[in-house]
Design a protein around this motif. Structure first.
Motif, PDB file in Angstrom:
ATOM      1  N   LEU A   3     -40.095  14.439  25.207  1.00 28.93           N
ATOM      2  CA  LEU A   3     -39.511  13.673  26.298  1.00 28.93           C
ATOM      3  C   LEU A   3     -40.400  13.812  27.530  1.00 28.93           C
ATOM      4  O   LEU A   3     -40.741  14.926  27.918  1.00 28.93           O
ATOM      5  CB  LEU A   3     -38.092  14.175  26.585  1.00 28.93           C
ATOM      6  CG  LEU A   3     -37.136  14.177  25.380  1.00 28.93           C
ATOM      7  CD1 LEU A   3     -35.784  14.758  25.771  1.00 28.93           C
ATOM      8  CD2 LEU A   3     -36.975  12.786  24.796  1.00 28.93           C
ATOM      9  N   TYR A   4     -40.754  12.693  28.106  1.00 30.93           N
ATOM     10  CA  TYR A   4     -41.710  12.694  29.209  1.00 30.93           C
ATOM     11  C   TYR A   4     -41.343  11.602  30.198  1.00 30.93           C
ATOM     12  O   TYR A   4     -40.445  10.780  29.934  1.00 30.93           O
ATOM     13  CB  TYR A   4     -43.135  12.470  28.675  1.00 30.93           C
ATOM     14  CG  TYR A   4     -43.322  11.115  28.025  1.00 30.93           C
ATOM     15  CD1 TYR A   4     -43.796  10.027  28.757  1.00 30.93           C
ATOM     16  CD2 TYR A   4     -43.019  10.914  26.683  1.00 30.93           C
ATOM     17  CE1 TYR A   4     -43.947   8.773  28.169  1.00 30.93           C
ATOM     18  CE2 TYR A   4     -43.167   9.674  26.082  1.00 30.93           C
ATOM     19  CZ  TYR A   4     -43.632   8.601  26.829  1.00 30.93           C
ATOM     20  OH  TYR A   4     -43.766   7.367  26.247  1.00 30.93           O
ATOM     21  N   SER A   5     -42.036  11.576  31.327  1.00 25.40           N
ATOM     22  CA  SER A   5     -41.815  10.558  32.347  1.00 25.40           C
ATOM     23  C   SER A   5     -43.157   9.962  32.748  1.00 25.40           C
ATOM     24  O   SER A   5     -43.938  10.599  33.469  1.00 25.40           O
ATOM     25  CB  SER A   5     -41.117  11.154  33.572  1.00 25.40           C
ATOM     26  OG  SER A   5     -39.812  11.613  33.247  1.00 25.40           O
ATOM     27  N   GLY A   6     -43.442   8.770  32.257  1.00 27.39           N
ATOM     28  CA  GLY A   6     -44.624   8.039  32.665  1.00 27.39           C
ATOM     29  C   GLY A   6     -45.855   8.287  31.825  1.00 27.39           C
ATOM     30  O   GLY A   6     -45.941   9.272  31.078  1.00 27.39           O
ATOM     31  N   PRO A   7     -46.845   7.381  31.924  1.00 25.97           N
ATOM     32  CA  PRO A   7     -48.052   7.448  31.094  1.00 25.97           C
ATOM     33  C   PRO A   7     -48.860   8.728  31.244  1.00 25.97           C
ATOM     34  O   PRO A   7     -49.388   9.246  30.260  1.00 25.97           O
ATOM     35  CB  PRO A   7     -48.860   6.223  31.548  1.00 25.97           C
ATOM     36  CG  PRO A   7     -47.855   5.287  32.128  1.00 25.97           C
ATOM     37  CD  PRO A   7     -46.808   6.157  32.752  1.00 25.97           C
ATOM     38  N   ALA A   8     -48.983   9.254  32.462  1.00 26.25           N
ATOM     39  CA  ALA A   8     -49.802  10.453  32.663  1.00 26.25           C
ATOM     40  C   ALA A   8     -49.220  11.637  31.907  1.00 26.25           C
ATOM     41  O   ALA A   8     -49.946  12.398  31.247  1.00 26.25           O
ATOM     42  CB  ALA A   8     -49.928  10.769  34.147  1.00 26.25           C
ATOM     43  N   GLU A   9     -47.893  11.806  31.985  1.00 27.11           N
ATOM     44  CA  GLU A   9     -47.252  12.911  31.275  1.00 27.11           C
ATOM     45  C   GLU A   9     -47.325  12.691  29.768  1.00 27.11           C
ATOM     46  O   GLU A   9     -47.518  13.641  29.005  1.00 27.11           O
ATOM     47  CB  GLU A   9     -45.805  13.060  31.732  1.00 27.11           C
ATOM     48  CG  GLU A   9     -45.155  14.344  31.248  1.00 27.11           C
ATOM     49  CD  GLU A   9     -43.788  14.577  31.866  1.00 27.11           C
ATOM     50  OE1 GLU A   9     -43.033  15.380  31.288  1.00 27.11           O
ATOM     51  OE2 GLU A   9     -43.468  13.965  32.910  1.00 27.11           O
ATOM     52  N   ARG A  10     -47.161  11.442  29.342  1.00 32.79           N
ATOM     53  CA  ARG A  10     -47.321  11.133  27.911  1.00 32.79           C
ATOM     54  C   ARG A  10     -48.692  11.548  27.412  1.00 32.79           C
ATOM     55  O   ARG A  10     -48.818  12.232  26.384  1.00 32.79           O
ATOM     56  CB  ARG A  10     -47.127   9.631  27.681  1.00 32.79           C
ATOM     57  CG  ARG A  10     -47.339   9.169  26.241  1.00 32.79           C
ATOM     58  CD  ARG A  10     -47.645   7.690  26.174  1.00 32.79           C
ATOM     59  NE  ARG A  10     -48.909   7.366  26.810  1.00 32.79           N
ATOM     60  CZ  ARG A  10     -49.164   6.230  27.457  1.00 32.79           C
ATOM     61  NH1 ARG A  10     -48.231   5.293  27.573  1.00 32.79           N
ATOM     62  NH2 ARG A  10     -50.358   6.013  28.001  1.00 32.79           N
ATOM     63  N   LEU A  27     -39.286  18.779  22.853  1.00 36.50           N
ATOM     64  CA  LEU A  27     -40.371  19.203  23.739  1.00 36.50           C
ATOM     65  C   LEU A  27     -40.125  18.591  25.108  1.00 36.50           C
ATOM     66  O   LEU A  27     -40.103  17.370  25.259  1.00 36.50           O
ATOM     67  CB  LEU A  27     -41.722  18.747  23.178  1.00 36.50           C
ATOM     68  CG  LEU A  27     -42.944  18.856  24.094  1.00 36.50           C
ATOM     69  CD1 LEU A  27     -43.133  20.278  24.601  1.00 36.50           C
ATOM     70  CD2 LEU A  27     -44.196  18.369  23.372  1.00 36.50           C
ATOM     71  N   LEU A  28     -39.919  19.451  26.094  1.00 35.46           N
ATOM     72  CA  LEU A  28     -39.613  18.993  27.450  1.00 35.46           C
ATOM     73  C   LEU A  28     -40.103  20.015  28.449  1.00 35.46           C
ATOM     74  O   LEU A  28     -39.861  21.222  28.286  1.00 35.46           O
ATOM     75  CB  LEU A  28     -38.093  18.783  27.608  1.00 35.46           C
ATOM     76  CG  LEU A  28     -37.605  18.324  28.983  1.00 35.46           C
ATOM     77  CD1 LEU A  28     -38.054  16.897  29.267  1.00 35.46           C
ATOM     78  CD2 LEU A  28     -36.084  18.421  29.069  1.00 35.46           C
ATOM     79  N   ASP A  29     -40.808  19.551  29.475  1.00 37.18           N
ATOM     80  CA  ASP A  29     -41.278  20.423  30.545  1.00 37.18           C
ATOM     81  C   ASP A  29     -42.057  21.629  30.029  1.00 37.18           C
ATOM     82  O   ASP A  29     -41.869  22.764  30.476  1.00 37.18           O
ATOM     83  CB  ASP A  29     -40.101  20.904  31.401  1.00 37.18           C
ATOM     84  CG  ASP A  29     -39.635  19.850  32.404  1.00 37.18           C
ATOM     85  OD1 ASP A  29     -40.287  18.796  32.497  1.00 37.18           O
ATOM     86  OD2 ASP A  29     -38.631  20.085  33.089  1.00 37.18           O
ATOM     87  N   GLY A  30     -42.930  21.388  29.060  1.00 40.41           N
ATOM     88  CA  GLY A  30     -43.798  22.448  28.568  1.00 40.41           C
ATOM     89  C   GLY A  30     -43.126  23.466  27.679  1.00 40.41           C
ATOM     90  O   GLY A  30     -43.685  24.541  27.446  1.00 40.41           O
ATOM     91  N   MET A  31     -41.932  23.144  27.165  1.00 35.61           N
ATOM     92  CA  MET A  31     -41.221  24.058  26.276  1.00 35.61           C
ATOM     93  C   MET A  31     -40.773  23.320  25.024  1.00 35.61           C
ATOM     94  O   MET A  31     -40.349  22.158  25.098  1.00 35.61           O
ATOM     95  CB  MET A  31     -39.989  24.645  26.971  1.00 35.61           C
ATOM     96  CG  MET A  31     -40.291  25.485  28.198  1.00 35.61           C
ATOM     97  SD  MET A  31     -38.762  26.131  28.967  1.00 35.61           S
ATOM     98  CE  MET A  31     -38.070  24.611  29.624  1.00 35.61           C
ATOM     99  N   VAL A  32     -40.876  23.994  23.864  1.00 37.20           N
ATOM    100  CA  VAL A  32     -40.279  23.493  22.632  1.00 37.20           C
ATOM    101  C   VAL A  32     -38.974  24.240  22.425  1.00 37.20           C
ATOM    102  O   VAL A  32     -38.962  25.466  22.296  1.00 37.20           O
ATOM    103  CB  VAL A  32     -41.212  23.695  21.418  1.00 37.20           C
ATOM    104  CG1 VAL A  32     -40.494  23.289  20.129  1.00 37.20           C
ATOM    105  CG2 VAL A  32     -42.485  22.877  21.585  1.00 37.20           C
ATOM    106  N   LEU A  33     -37.871  23.509  22.417  1.00 31.96           N
ATOM    107  CA  LEU A  33     -36.549  24.102  22.357  1.00 31.96           C
ATOM    108  C   LEU A  33     -35.824  23.680  21.089  1.00 31.96           C
ATOM    109  O   LEU A  33     -35.919  22.526  20.667  1.00 31.96           O
ATOM    110  CB  LEU A  33     -35.726  23.661  23.574  1.00 31.96           C
ATOM    111  CG  LEU A  33     -36.328  23.975  24.943  1.00 31.96           C
ATOM    112  CD1 LEU A  33     -35.531  23.273  26.037  1.00 31.96           C
ATOM    113  CD2 LEU A  33     -36.359  25.467  25.185  1.00 31.96           C
TER     114      LEU A  33
END
Length: 226
Positions: free
Chosen positions: A22-29, A179-185
């Motif tokens: 899960l990400y927000s926007g092309p750069a994070e993708r 996967l969100l904010d640098g964590m795999v949960l």
């Protein structure tokens, strides 16, 4: 066998993992997608990427760190295709067609002696929903059974800016890892194939709350337990 995601700060995961990023926007993708595929090439994996929100050739350039003059020296480990061309090949979404596509990809990876099939799918093509996509999360649920105990890692990518709460509910129901904010949960809202219920029959109360919080980009929401 442990699999390196190639993404800074993330631990290794096991083969047979189906993860939603899960990400927000092309750069994070791109900060997730590009190192994930680069790591696969370094490890000798067979790599597959399907994407609509960026040109496939530009994705290849980023992953392979190539300039225009070098495009004739492509890695035969990496395939990058337009997601809508793969998922809507017959004009509408077909669960059977996509399962056949993935089975063929697994078979080709095995035939090539690659240690792993590493696949990433960017899901912007699902929005707005064309005819046939109500079955999309039936397919997402089926992936868990297809790759269980197989030498494969599948990363499905969803832009939080574009997904509504109802879609995020189905995302959470069908992916064991997030996967969100640098964590795999580990995802407590995931329904395993052995529970054998259609996606639309899974209780949505707590899952909807998780999806709502994710839509607001608050990762603490998926750490709850039922």
């Amino acid at each position: 066998m442990a699999v390196s995601m190639g993404i800074r700060g993330l631990d290794q995961i096991g083969p047979g993992t189906h993860i939603c990023a899960l990400y927000s926007g092309p750069a994070e993708r791109d900060s997730l997608l590009v190192p994930f595929l680069r790591e696969g090439i370094r490890e000798g994996d067979r790599c597959l990427c399907v994407i609509d929100d960026a040109e496939p050739e530009l994705v290849r350039d980023q992953v392979e760190e190539k300039q225009n003059a070098d495009r004739n020296q492509r890695s035969d480990q990496l395939d990058v295709d337009r997601a809508s061309d793969v998922s809507l090949h017959s004009g509408r979404f077909s669960v059977e067609q996509m399962i056949s596509f993935l089975a063929g990809s697994l078979s080709r990876a095995a035939d090539s002696d690659s240690p792993l099939l590493r696949a990433a799918g960017e899901m912007s093509w699902v929005l707005p929903q064309p005819e046939g996509t109500p079955d999309f999360f039936v397919y997402e649920a089926a992936i868990n059974k297809i790759i269980k105990d197989k030498p494969a890692v599948f990363m499905c990518m969803y832009d939080l800016r574009r997904c509504g709460v109802s879609m995020l509910v189905d995302v959470l129901k069908t992916h064991p890892k997030v996967l969100l904010d640098g964590m795999v949960l580990s995802n407590p809202d995931y329904l395993s194939p052995t529970e054998n219920r259609p996606v639309d029959q899974i209780p949505t109360g707590q899952c909807a709350q998780s999806a709502y919080e994710l839509g607001r980009h608050r990762p603490v929401a998926i750490t709850h337990r039922r």
